[in-house]
Enzyme design. Structure first.
Site, PDB file in Angstrom:
ATOM      1  N   ASN A   1       4.555   7.098  -5.630  1.00 42.64           N
ATOM      2  CA  ASN A   1       3.296   6.651  -5.047  1.00 42.64           C
ATOM      3  C   ASN A   1       3.359   6.474  -3.530  1.00 42.64           C
ATOM      4  O   ASN A   1       2.395   6.038  -2.917  1.00 42.64           O
ATOM      5  CB  ASN A   1       2.815   5.364  -5.716  1.00 42.64           C
ATOM      6  CG  ASN A   1       3.759   4.207  -5.521  1.00 42.64           C
ATOM      7  OD1 ASN A   1       4.949   4.398  -5.271  1.00 42.64           O
ATOM      8  ND2 ASN A   1       3.247   2.995  -5.641  1.00 42.64           N
ATOM      9  N   CYS A   2       4.461   6.851  -2.908  1.00 40.86           N
ATOM     10  CA  CYS A   2       4.622   6.765  -1.459  1.00 40.86           C
ATOM     11  C   CYS A   2       3.873   7.926  -0.793  1.00 40.86           C
ATOM     12  O   CYS A   2       4.051   9.085  -1.163  1.00 40.86           O
ATOM     13  CB  CYS A   2       6.110   6.818  -1.117  1.00 40.86           C
ATOM     14  SG  CYS A   2       6.461   6.974   0.641  1.00 40.86           S
TER      15      CYS A   2
END
Length: 115
Positions: free
Chosen positions: A10-11
């Site tokens: 999710n970065c």
């Protein structure tokens, strides 16, 4: 030569790096610290090819949550202990190809890395 990219899915920077790798037809394996884990053996191998102090992500929310004493102790042993407890402290992405490593993502750096 195999390429592995380490981080968390999710970065935003990971997403940019994966998009770049896909657009440039680079075959890779993605290792998500949260899903695939991080153990001392893997961490030791990553620290052999990348500077452990440079691996510390001082802009992360995880870093801001550390105590002043934890932030002050930047010995390799202390950093490894922190990384094992909180892998999100490792700068993302960490790209590994053979015995070469690259931290972070910049289009020009990736271009040069894969030339």
């Amino acid at each position: 030569m195999s390429t592995t990219i380490y981080g968390i899915k999710n970065c935003d920077t990971i997403k940019k790096a994966l998009k770049w790798l896909d657009a440039n037809n680079v075959e890779y394996t993605f290792h998500d610290y949260r899903v695939d884990g991080l153990d001392s053996t893997l961490l030791d191998s990553l620290c052999e090819i990348s500077d452990v102090e440079q691996m510390l992500n001082k802009r992360s929310t995880s870093y801001r949550a550390l105590t002043d004493a934890q932030k002050a102790d930047t010995t390799p042993a202390a950093l490894k202990t922190l990384f094992l407890a909180t892998p999100t402290l490792i700068k993302r992405p960490l790209l590994v190809k053979g015995s070469d490593a690259l931290l972070g993502f910049k289009d020009a750096q990736y271009q040069a890395f894969f030339e």
